[in-house]
Structures are given as structure tokens and as C-alpha cells.
Design an enzyme around this catalytic site. Structure first.
Site, short mmCIF file in Angstrom:
data_model
loop_
_atom_site.label_atom_id
_atom_site.label_comp_id
_atom_site.label_asym_id
_atom_site.label_seq_id
_atom_site.Cartn_x
_atom_site.Cartn_y
_atom_site.Cartn_z
CE LYS A 208 -4.33 -2.01 1.32
NZ LYS A 208 -5.36 -2.27 2.32
NE ARG A 248 -7.66 -8.40 0.19
CZ ARG A 248 -7.23 -7.58 -0.77
NH1 ARG A 248 -6.23 -6.74 -0.55
NH2 ARG A 248 -7.81 -7.60 -1.96
#
Ligand code: HH2
Length: 282
Positions: A208, A248
């Protein structure tokens, strides 16, 4: 070296984006046959769950009509379901329901609203926190106390899901969803607060943007997506050490290796005594 079972480590959810526009792998697995092949790669790398998504959630992503999302995800869910646990990453009731009928046993819901579908279909549910939809979520997000606000909302929704009869409920702080870099760091620092709710915690930091910002080079340029594995592994490992039960990720093999090392409370570094019978300590 003894092979750990999933009882001995946190679970790894492998990301499979059947989209043209996801932030890190958009377009790589957009055709069904390529997506299915990628799913089998994730299985071979050790994924416990493959998370199939047909709509990007990145800031500003285009909304995908229901029929198109179904067209993207259903063949992939159907093909992978007999081989691995499949979750469906969607915010649409119709898609969640159709994916469950096709073999998905977990609804990964970034809107934290689909628990009635999970209850109806008899499948598990992930409640993820986000402050708003993708169009506006990164416009000046503000919280008085991000950890408490996220924890309270997730605990409330999870309680509603439990009352509705959902018997597997995960909560997820939604790293990057309507959060500044500072909010993301506070949430990571406060994972134990989420764990204290008693609901199992899922954390998704993989590749991210905040990891890129934190790894800004001497030239002032944030690390690009392809160079965010170190931060992804560090934050996944941190989350597991704080009690997260699942991470995840895009990079499944590397993360499985990290989870094996860290272990669950019964194994790995967190209970090194149980590892003393391992033969080669070099
Ligand atoms: N992050 C993304 C998508 N789904 N689901 C959960 N439970 N937690 C997350 O942190 C999470 C999620 C965004 O990542 P990605 O799927 O790689 O990108 P995109 O939304 O652009 O497809």
C-alpha cells in the site's frame, strides 16, 4: 525442518484481482484463464485463502456494474473453489450471493454492510472499516481517535452479524481506506485493541501507498509498488505479533515464510521452547 500446519501460524489470504485497474497488479490477471492460473500459483505458494475481487477499491477507481463484476469473478471462484478456500472481495449483495453459490465460503466486505448476506448464505464474513467510498475516502480523512473509532464501528457491526447468526466474523482496520499515513501507523500500533474485542483480526497492508511514502528515497520519491515487499513483510509480521490471525497479501510465498517464523502463540519465535527439537540451528 518440521512443516508447520495452519494451526501453528497466522493465515495468509492471497490477493487475486480480476480487474484492469487495481493499484498494484491491475490488468495482470484480467482474463479468466490467467486469473485461474494465478490462483493456482497462489495455492502452490501456500495461500490458505484466495481472495477474488472484480472491482478495484483504490482511491478514484471506477465503479463496476454488477453484470460485469459477475462476469469477472464467477468463473474464477468456480474453478478455484474445489482446490482452496475462496473469499469474494465485493461490496455488492448480488455478487456476494452468486459467489457463495459458486463456492466462495467467505465474504470479504470492505463496506462492512453485507452480514445479512453472509447469514443467509451460511458463509463467513470480513468486516473492514472505511471512512467513505473510493471516490472521496482520501479527501482529508479525520478522526479524533482513529483506533477507538475504528474498533467501535467494527465491534458494533460484528455484534450485529453475530446476532444475525454469522458464525465466522473477522474484523479488519482497513489500512489505507480513508486514512493518512499517520492514521495507518496508529492503527497498526493499536492492533491489540482490535484483538481485545475477541473477534479474529485480518490486516491488509500489502504494497500500500503509505509503505512507499515511509520508504521515500534520498531523491524524495516514494518507493514504487514493486519495491514495497520489505515494508509489506515487516507490517504483516508486526500485525501477527500483535495478535492478528490473518494477513491479506500479494506476495504469498514470502509472507508464508514470515508467518512460519513468527508462529502462533503455540509455536515459532513466540514460543521458542517448542522449537528446541529442531535439528539444525545454524
Ligand atoms: N485492501 C484492498 C482490497 N480489499 N480487503 C480487506 N479485507 N482488507 C484490505 O486491506 C483490503 C481489502 C486494496 O488492495 P488491492 O486489492 O490490492 O487493490 P485494489 O482495491 O486496487 O484492487
Amino acid at each position: 525442518m518440521p512443516v508447520a500446519t495452519t494451526e501453528e501460524r497466522a493465515l495468509v489470504m492471497g490477493i487475486l484481482n480480476v480487474t484492469p485497474d487495481s493499484f498494484s497488479d491491475g490488468g495482470n490477471w484480467f482474463e479468466a484463464d490467467r486469473a485461474i492460473a494465478r490462483g493456482f500459483e497462489l495455492i502452490a505458494e501456500g495461500a490458505d485463502i484466495v481472495d477474488v475481487g472484480g472491482e478495484s477499491t483504490r482511491p478514484g477507481a471506477a465503479l463496476v456494474p454488477v453484470e460485469e463484476e459477475l462476469r469477472r469473478v464467477l468463473p474464477v471462484v468456480t474453478a478455484l473453489g474445489p482446490h482452496v478456500r475462496v473469499s469474494i472481495d465485493t461490496t455488492k449483495e448480488v455478487v456476494a450471493e452468486a459467489a457463495a453459490a459458486a463456492g466462495a465460503t467467505l465474504i470479504n466486505d470492505v463496506s462492512a454492510t453485507l452480514w445479512p448476506v453472509a447469514a443467509r448464505c451460511g458463509v463467513g464474513w470480513v468486516a473492514m472499516h472505511r471512512s467513505a467510498g473510493p471516490a472521496t475516502m482520501q479527501e482529508d480523512p479525520r478522526y479524533d481517535d482513529v483506533v477507538t473509532e475504528v474498533r467501535d464501528l467494527l465491534a458494533e457491526r460484528a455484534g450485529q452479524a453475530a446476532d444475525a447468526g454469522v458464525n465466522e466474523i473477522w474484523i479488519d482496520p482497513g489500512i489505507g481506506f480513508g486514512k493518512t499515513v499517520q492514521h495507518n501507523l496508529e492503527l497498526l500500533a493499536g492492533i491489540d485493541t482490535l484483538v481485545a474485542t475477541g473477534f479474529p483480526v485480518l490486516v491488509g497492508t500489502s504494497r500500500k501507498a503509505f509503505l512507499g511514502v515511509l520508504a521515500t528515497g534520498p531523491d524524495g520519491v516514494p518507493a514504487p509498488v514493486a519495491e514495497r515487499l520489505p515494508g509489506s513483510l515487516a507490517t504483516a509480521t508486526w500485525a501477527i505479533c500483535q495478535g492478528a490471525g490473518m494477513v491479506r497479501v500479494h506476495d504469498v510465498a514470502a509472507t508464508v515464510q514470515a508467518t512460519l517464523l513468527v508462529g502462533r502463540p503455540t509455536g515459532g519465535i513466540r514460543n521458542a521452547g517448542s522449537m528446541l527439537d529442531m535439528e539444525d540451528g545454524s
